[in-house]
Write an enzyme that holds these catalytic residues in place. Structure first.
Site, short mmCIF file in Angstrom:
data_model
loop_
_atom_site.label_atom_id
_atom_site.label_comp_id
_atom_site.label_asym_id
_atom_site.label_seq_id
_atom_site.Cartn_x
_atom_site.Cartn_y
_atom_site.Cartn_z
CE LYS A 251 16.47 -45.26 -23.27
NZ LYS A 251 15.04 -45.24 -23.03
NE ARG A 252 19.41 -53.25 -20.54
CZ ARG A 252 18.36 -53.01 -21.35
NH1 ARG A 252 17.36 -52.31 -20.91
NH2 ARG A 252 18.35 -53.48 -22.57
#
Length: 539
Positions: A251-252
């Site tokens: 997600k980062r």
RNA sequence: GCUCCCUUCGUCUAGUCAGGUCUAGGACACGGGCUUUUCAUGCCCGCGACACGGGUUCGAAUCCCGUAGGGAGUACCA
């Protein structure tokens, strides 16, 4: 009977790695006429977000991954949220404590960190040092009363542990490399390890498919199973999917890409950006400094604002980018797995029928978006018109596109005339001209230069206008004939006539077939757009 | 650092367990061509890999050992 499960922790949207795990678990159950359960692992009170469970369920449903038992539909093995099962876990923890297989600890975070640092300095793995005499229940109560954190640790054996894995065969973990791990946290919640093992037993799970990142956890889980007299499920630790940038698809990645783009463009108005992203100026500055990460929807909004295309990570990102769930599912199924038939383009039913748990491969795979687009192109042709319309509407709604207001018949027609489009976004872009008004068309600079700024174009358009005006039956064949006749009479190529018309009605060089586009637009609108284009050229 | 896992075209992979049928097959990408009123689609052709070094064997992508590279984990996250 085969019983499998997908057990996400509710921390946000379903990401592509989770979707792949869920898919294989479901495929295993379906292939063997078994059951597939959805269990929510919400034992970390800090990380959970209240909407995540619904988001994950919605994403799974969109993908077509349905479960037989879960938090929404219930079932005989409920509750399906771990936070509602604390009594159950405590019963087993007590049993372990009573039998001396687990014990209390009171270390502070600082003390633990010191032990880790020492192990690191000695170039050894950190292994928690079990006390000679285990603390009693009374001592635990006293420690708690004194404000110390009280946790329960599982005593690990001093022998080799062999994990039997469907993907990797027998993996041996050396004796002496195990550290007593926490099974109950100081807030009274069980850790993932304990809750997971207990629930898998109670829910009768026979097959556990999960990412390779869990392989190292499995010895601990087996020790727990043995200590509690549980059955051992079949494990398959699947290879993981890495991103094009390298490293795990995470997600980062999106948040990093956005911060980088903002940093690289000094012309961006930070105040306006903060407003779009629903952040304060300070929060935005913190984010850009790498000190915090905004929520996923805010990141998406800010990226749209600066016109940045973010790498898709979450299932919803792919939905909003115009991919079909059938294509996504097909594509992720082929990441680390192959069909015994060698078939690559597969429908949902094909996947179920061809599923074979012995065909996982061991190597990590890179998520190649270009191949996904190719798969999507195939599935755009494979799905029924009705299904495609359904997906198109969902896509437009997810994007809040104005095109979503059009009626079903019109949307279906747009889909039909866009045959060959690679994604739903392509369809939207290609057909966007019908949403415009004659006076709101902006000519694309390149298109104007290449097509309109040539000698004789105005004259051609004038003649087209006159001939179009004479048409009573505004249908494809009649329109086609007008264009063809002009080309023959003037001895020029189709492009010399069709392209100026295309630019006149769309402002761009891209649209569906010209006669189909004109039919969609209607006679009046077409002529007024051509008039405007002539005026523009003459000016 | 430590523990564990992995290594076939640029990418996803077939083949590896049961060594010969592999001058290594497919798909995507890429390059070229054809079709086409645009963008696509469709069709054809091409480019392109067994990480390296040793063994074992008549024969190794496949078995063994080593080296190098990559990944995961190393939490009172899951």
């Amino acid at each position: 009977m085969v019983v499998s499960r997908f057990a996400p922790s509710p921390t946000g949207y379903l990401h592509i790695g989770g979707a792949r795990t869920a898919l294989f678990c479901m495929l295993m159950a379906k292939r063997n006429n078994g059951k597939f359960l959805l269990r929510i692992e919400d034992t970390d009170q800090k990380r959970n977000t209240p909407t995540a469970t619904n988001q994950v369920m919605a994403d799974m449903k969109w993908l077509g991954i349905e479960w037989d038992e879960g938090p929404d539909c219930g079932g005989p093995n409920g509750p399906y949220k771990q936070s509602e099962r604390l009594d159950i876990y405590n019963k087993y923890i007590k049993q372990l404590l009573d039998e001396g297989k687990a014990y209390y600890c009171f270390d502070t975070p600082e003390e633990l960190q010191k032990m880790r640092d020492e192990a690191q300095a000695a170039k050894k793995a950190f292994i928690y040092k079990r006390p000679e005499v285990l603390p009693s229940e009374v001592e635990a109560e006293q420690a708690a009363a004194a404000g110390k954190p009280v946790v329960v640790r599982m005593a690990m054996p001093d022998s080799d542990i062999v994990v039997s894995d469907l993907v990797r065969g027998e993996v041996t973990f050396q004796a002496g490399s195990f550290s007593d791990f926490v099974i109950r946290k100081s807030d009274g919640f069980p850790t993932y390890h304990l809750a997971c093992v207990v629930d898998d037993e109670l829910m009768g799970i026979t097959h556990i498919f999960r990412g390779q990142e869990h392989l190292m956890n499995t010895p601990s889980h087996q020790v727990l199973q043995d200590a509690l007299g549980f059955r051992r499920p079949t494990y398959a630790h699947m290879s993981i999917t890495v991103s094009e940038g390298g490293g795990k698809l995470s997600k980062r990645e999106r948040s990093k890409a956005l911060a980088k783009a903002i940093g690289a463009d000094s012309s961006i108005d930070h105040k306006a950006l903060a407003k779009v992203g629903e952040l304060t100026d300070v929060e935005l500055a913190d984010y850009l400094a790498g000190e915090s990460t905004p929520d996923a929807p805010q990141i998406t909004k800010m990226a749209e604002f600066i016109g940045l295309h973010l790498p898709e990570i979450n299932v919803v990102d792919f939905k909003a980018a115009g991919y079909l769930p059938e294509a996504l599912v097909n594509f992720i199924a082929l990441l680390g797995w192959s069909s015994p038939t060698g078939q690559e383009i597969m429908t949902f039913d094909d996947l179920v029928n061809n599923f074979d748990e012995s065909r996982f491969n061991k190597t990590n795979s890179l998520f190649d978006r270009k191949k996904l687009i190719a798969f999507n192109t195939e599935h755009m042709k494979l799905v029924s018109p009705e299904k495609l319309l359904e997906h198109f509407k969902a896509y437009l709604a997810a994007k809040e596109s104005p095109m979503g207001e059009l009626d079903d018949a019109t949307l279906a027609e747009l889909l039909r005339i866009s045959e060959g489009a690679r994604t739903l976004e392509d369809v939207e872009n290609k057909c966007n001209f019908i949403m415009l008004k004659a006076d709101t068309i902006v000519f694309d600079e390149k298109a104007y230069k290449k097509v309109m700024a040539k000698d004789g174009v105005a004259e051609i358009l004038e003649e087209v206008r006159d001939r179009f005006n004479a048409i009573d039956d505004w249908q494809g064949p009649a329109l086609h004939k007008v264009i063809e006749d002009m080309c023959v009479e003037k001895e020029i190529g189709m492009g010399k006539v069709a392209q100026p018309i295309r630019v006149a009605i769309t402002g761009t060089m891209v649209s569906p077939a010209i006669d189909a586009s004109l039919v969609m637009l209607g006679k009046e609108e077409t002529i007024s757009r051509i008039e405007n284009a002539i005026a523009e050229i003459r000016s």
